[in-house]
Design a protein around this motif. Structure first.
Motif, PDB file in Angstrom:
ATOM      1  N   UNK A  28      44.423  31.874  21.280  1.00  0.00           N
ATOM      2  CA  UNK A  28      44.892  31.954  22.641  1.00  0.00           C
ATOM      3  C   UNK A  28      44.584  31.619  23.706  1.00  0.00           C
ATOM      4  N   UNK A  29      44.653  30.229  24.746  1.00  0.00           N
ATOM      5  CA  UNK A  29      44.233  30.186  25.857  1.00  0.00           C
ATOM      6  C   UNK A  29      44.575  29.767  27.031  1.00  0.00           C
ATOM      7  N   UNK A  30      43.776  30.035  27.703  1.00  0.00           N
ATOM      8  CA  UNK A  30      44.388  30.515  29.631  1.00  0.00           C
ATOM      9  C   UNK A  30      43.440  29.865  30.470  1.00  0.00           C
ATOM     10  N   UNK A  31      44.148  29.269  31.355  1.00  0.00           N
ATOM     11  CA  UNK A  31      42.952  28.962  32.668  1.00  0.00           C
ATOM     12  C   UNK A  31      43.567  29.953  33.292  1.00  0.00           C
ATOM     13  N   UNK A  65      44.982  39.378  30.215  1.00  0.00           N
ATOM     14  CA  UNK A  65      44.091  40.530  30.859  1.00  0.00           C
ATOM     15  C   UNK A  65      42.654  39.450  31.745  1.00  0.00           C
ATOM     16  N   UNK A  66      41.943  38.760  30.939  1.00  0.00           N
ATOM     17  CA  UNK A  66      41.016  38.411  31.492  1.00  0.00           C
ATOM     18  C   UNK A  66      41.445  37.551  32.394  1.00  0.00           C
ATOM     19  N   UNK A  67      42.576  36.555  32.069  1.00  0.00           N
ATOM     20  CA  UNK A  67      43.002  35.661  33.994  1.00  0.00           C
ATOM     21  C   UNK A  67      43.531  36.300  34.713  1.00  0.00           C
ATOM     22  N   UNK A  68      44.011  37.819  34.146  1.00  0.00           N
ATOM     23  CA  UNK A  68      43.913  38.334  35.207  1.00  0.00           C
ATOM     24  C   UNK A  68      43.058  38.567  36.703  1.00  0.00           C
ATOM     25  N   UNK A  69      41.791  38.426  35.878  1.00  0.00           N
ATOM     26  CA  UNK A  69      40.155  38.768  36.647  1.00  0.00           C
ATOM     27  C   UNK A  69      40.507  40.107  36.256  1.00  0.00           C
ATOM     28  N   UNK A  70      40.702  40.541  34.919  1.00  0.00           N
ATOM     29  CA  UNK A  70      40.530  42.008  34.313  1.00  0.00           C
ATOM     30  C   UNK A  70      38.407  41.928  34.155  1.00  0.00           C
ATOM     31  N   UNK A  71      37.998  42.848  33.683  1.00  0.00           N
ATOM     32  CA  UNK A  71      36.723  43.248  33.272  1.00  0.00           C
ATOM     33  C   UNK A  71      36.368  44.061  32.115  1.00  0.00           C
TER      34      UNK A  71
END
Length: 392
Positions: A28-31, A65-71
């Motif tokens: 999966x790849x997200x900006x 989750x990472x794209x949403x800026x979570x730790x």
């Protein structure tokens, strides 16, 4: 802060376990924003449907989750808590590799039980510093490295390292073998997608064409931005011709002019002669032309249609690579410029209705041209290019 001129070219492909319809690995790849990208490669336990569901869940949860800026710790804790542990083997149902490119300046790599990511720098293996963390009882390794132009990161699932077990290699294809094999391709200027295919093809060969496990490769290549501009079709209002050409030729990067009328307008704008090439290199693709000030001049709809076919194939198994990678016809040249060279592509699309296309016996109409450009733009987006389409 001034952004550097680097960007990440990402390519990934998988081969399935012999006899399986579905792949147990998932990428999966997200900006996260314009200059930060998160790539997750998850490997579900076993193969087939179950593995596919587990790896899909893992990669989706982490990337979202990472794209949403979570730790990072929170993401990993969520995954560890969400995914069950196999009652027989006592192992988690999915392993993963996360590569996060931040502002095209540094890479953060987080791995759980997947083969360690390889970094080829200046053509050689570069060992990255690793810290080990314990999150919810799971051993997670973490790496951070500043990016340099030409860096190639290679992430893979363990199906790649297992290639050839019991066939050519007693213990499979070891990490050092993979490094030695890929070092030879580092400076050939291949795209991430092509490097991925080179590695997977060799992996498939070691499995004798019958993979004993799902095998996935994801390559991230750090390169300089390369803008590219393509113009097709005259503007709907003839009086806008000069404005359209002025905007097009003012853009930095290479300039591709597509279409008979368009190239005539471009030649008039540049005040240079348009010299047609008379050789039909590919009998189905109209010849190109020469125009000082433009890098490539081709016919319009037929040529772009072929480029679109190549783009769709590139996103699938990339088998047409052998055709367009070296041929001299207009469509092959455009494919090389857009797929391999360009990172940022500007389309200038004229909305004028071409009288030649209104002939009912011709299968080309105005809508087809618009659809071709839209489809091509979305394929290029999927390749990770930055796309801007302007209509006139």
């Amino acid at each position: 802060m001034k952004l550097n001129n680097l960007c990440a070219d990402v390519g990934y492909m998988s081969i399935n376990h012999e006899g399986e319809q579905l792949c147990g690995d998932k990428v999966e790849m997200v900006e996260q924003d314009e200059n930060s990208t998160v790539i997750v490669l998850a490997d579900g336990l076993g193969s087939g449907v179950k593995a596919n569901i587990l790896s899909t869940l893992t990669s989706k949860i982490i990337s979202t989750m990472m794209a949403a800026g979570m730790k990072l710790e929170e993401c990993v804790e969520t995954i560890v808590a969400t995914l069950p542990v196999c009652s027989v083997r006592g192992v988690a149902y999915s392993t993963f590799t996360i590569i996060r490119i931040v502002n095209n300046r540094r890479a953060e790599i987080i791995q759980y039980d997947n083969p360690r990511v390889i970094l080829l720098r200046d053509g050689h293996n570069c060992e990255m510093p690793v810290t080990t963390m314990n999150i919810s009882g799971k051993k997670i390794i973490r790496t951070e490295v500043a990016l340099k132009k030409g860096d190639v990161f290679i992430a893979c699932s363990d199906g790649v390292e297992h290639a050839g077990v019991g066939l050519g290699y007693n213990f499979g294809w070891q990490r050092d073998d993979i490094i030695a094999y890929m070092e030879g391709f580092w400076d050939a200027g291949f795209t991430a997608k092509t490097l991925t295919k080179i590695l997977l093809d060799e992996c498939n060969r070691l499995y004798d064409g019958k993979p004993g496990d799902d095998a996935t490769v994801c390559v991230v290549r750090i390169r300089e931005r390369e803008p590219m501009n393509l113009i097709i079709g005259p503007p709907s209002n003839r009086d806008d011709s000069n404005r359209m050409m002025a905007l097009f030729f003012a853009k930095e990067g290479k300039h591709i002019v597509c279409g008979g009328t368009t190239s005539t307008i471009a030649a008039a704008y540049l005040k240079k002669p348009l010299k047609p090439n008379l050789d039909f290199i590919d009998p189905e693709i109209p010849p190109t032309a020469e125009l000082e000030g433009a890098d490539l001049v081709t016919e319009g709809v037929i040529t772009i249609n072929r480029v679109l076919e190549y783009a769709k194939n590139y996103l699938a198994d990339n088998n047409s690579y052998e055709q367009w990678s070296f041929k001299k016809d207009g469509a092959s040249q455009i494919a090389r410029l857009l797929f391999e060279e360009a990172t940022d592509i500007n389309f200038f699309v004229g909305r004028a209705v071409n009288p030649a296309h209104q002939n009912p016996s011709l299968p080309i109409n105005f809508n087809i041209k618009m659809r071709l450009v839209d489809e091509l733009a979305s394929c290029l987006k999927e390749m990770g290019k930055k796309i801007k389409v302007s209509y006139f």
